[in-house]
Design an enzyme around this catalytic site. Structure first.
Site, PDB file in Angstrom:
ATOM      1  CB  SER A   1      -0.936  -0.018   1.209  1.00  0.00           C
ATOM      2  OG  SER A   1      -1.805  -1.140   1.157  1.00  0.00           O
ATOM      3  CG  HIS A   2      -0.870   4.885   1.369  1.00  0.00           C
ATOM      4  ND1 HIS A   2      -0.359   5.605   2.431  1.00  0.00           N
ATOM      5  CD2 HIS A   2      -2.009   4.303   1.816  1.00  0.00           C
ATOM      6  CE1 HIS A   2      -1.152   5.474   3.475  1.00  0.00           C
ATOM      7  NE2 HIS A   2      -2.166   4.685   3.130  1.00  0.00           N
ATOM      8  CG  ASP A   3       2.956   7.205   1.929  1.00  0.00           C
ATOM      9  OD1 ASP A   3       3.736   7.953   1.313  1.00  0.00           O
ATOM     10  OD2 ASP A   3       1.727   7.408   2.028  1.00  0.00           O
ATOM     11  CB  CYS A   4       4.876   0.171   1.853  1.00  0.00           C
ATOM     12  SG  CYS A   4       3.343  -0.290   2.674  1.00  0.00           S
TER      13      CYS A   4
ATOM     14  CD  GLU B   1       1.909   6.572   6.989  1.00  0.00           C
ATOM     15  OE1 GLU B   1       2.651   6.814   7.970  1.00  0.00           O
ATOM     16  OE2 GLU B   1       0.837   7.167   6.777  1.00  0.00           O
TER      17      GLU B   1
END
Length: 370
Positions: free
Chosen positions: A299-302, A319
């Site tokens: 997912s986003h910002d990982c 994250e």
């Protein structure tokens, strides 16, 4: 038993393939056998056959070890009416007998049809092959191993700069062959594998070399290598392949299946592999040599470290940070903003709710923390 001593010859099973493997020996030295009893089994590349006792007698064998290569007309042994026989006194003739319409091989190179197809596929210079004997496919494979010449001969005079060598011919290698074909990004030059026989085919792609041959492939113009060692059991094996490729000068292209989806703001490191229906979210970052397997979600910002292997169906919420060389099993769920350390093993189906220290093993199906 007053019959004369009878030779037992290896039969000519196929007129185009006088060489065969002695697959098994079914009798013991000096054993009394009956007419019609199976003495041994031989194999060619196309079929198997039994060597049958023509009459009753005591069997005395010249070949006592299965697995050796023999030729039609050679003496397998003798049937004697007496239980004692001096093999040396018989002056065993080991030359090929004239059997049927078989011709004695000339000094020219002569190949069976399977061997010829393999030689053409590997672009082998036929002038380098042994003279004066029939070359079967099995003999050709053995010759490649013994002489170490398969490497140089498989190099095409004009190398496609986008062609890749795949290191590893196991299950992950098969998946990568399918991925590369689906993507159309690269031609596949061949497979490097330290175990599988040279010339053997994996989904139609030939095994053309060993790890020690990588420098020679590089010298001949190949520049791209894809690591097909997944490292599920031992991630160090995957890391070692990258190190060997790097030391030889190779680069590692990123490969993405057409059904995988990568957001425009995401960043992929060299050598990353995204399999069917994988998802890489906004501003996500993948390190060097990361595997995002079928249906996995990042997912986003990982932030995913070098060499991480994310198995099919695993889900990283937003994250999440994963340290290098960590293995995350199938169906694992990692909650928002969790940090997983380096060199961890997260078992299939586990749920990770809090941070995981370096080198931790989380058992399959459990919830972390315990």
């Amino acid at each position: 038993m007053d019959e004369p001593i009878k030779p037992i010859l290896f039969p000519l099973i196929n007129a185009n393939e006088p060489e065969m493997t002695l697959a098994s020996i079914e009798v013991q030295q000096g054993q009394l056998v009956q007419a019609g009893q199976v003495l041994a089994v031989v194999e060619t590349t196309k079929t198997t056959a039994e060597i049958i006792a023509e009459s009753a007698g005591y069997v005395f064998l010249n070949h006592l070890q299965a697995g050796v290569i023999v030729r039609a007309g050679e003496h397998f042994g003798y049937l004697s009416p007496e239980p004692n026989l001096d093999l040396q006194s018989l002056r065993v003739n080991q030359e090929i007998s004239k059997i049927g319409a078989m011709e004695k091989p000339s000094m020219d190179v002569r190949l069976t049809e399977p061997a010829r197809r393999l030689a053409e596929q590997l672009q082998i210079d036929l002038n380098l092959l042994p003279k004066g004997e029939w070359i079967t496919e099995q003999r050709l494979r053995r010759w490649l191993e013994e002489e170490g010449l398969g490497i140089e001969m498989t190099i095409s005079p004009s190398v496609d700069p986008a062609a890749v060598l795949i290191f590893g011919g196991g299950g992950h290698g098969k998946s990568l062959i399918e991925l590369i074909r689906a993507s159309g990004q690269h031609a596949i030059a061949g497979i490097i594998d330290d175990i599988k026989p040279l010339g053997s085919l994996i989904l139609g792609v030939p095994v053309i070399g060993r790890s020690q041959d990588l420098p020679r492939f590089y010298q001949n113009g190949y520049r791209l290598m894809i690591n097909a060692v997944g490292g599920i059991g031992d991630i160090s094996q995957r890391v070692s392949v990258f190190e060997r490729g790097r030391s030889a000068g190779f680069s590692f292209p990123t490969v993405i299946h057409p059904t995988a989806f990568v957001e425009g703001s995401a960043a992929l490191g060299e050598g990353a592999q995204l399999f069917p229906h994988a998802y890489l979210g906004s501003d996500a970052r993948l390190g060097f040599g990361v595997i995002i397997n079928t249906g996995a979600i990042v997912s986003h910002d990982c932030e995913v470290g070098d060499y991480v292997n994310l198995s099919p169906g695993a889900i990283l919420a937003g994250e999440v940070k994963v340290g290098e060389a960590t293995l995350i099993g199938m169906g694992v769920t990692v909650n928002l903003r969790v940090k997983i350390g380096a060199h961890c093993r997260i078992g299939n189906g586990a749920t990770i709710k809090q941070d995981v220290p370096d080198r931790t093993i989380v058992r399959a199906g459990t919830i972390w923390p315990p």
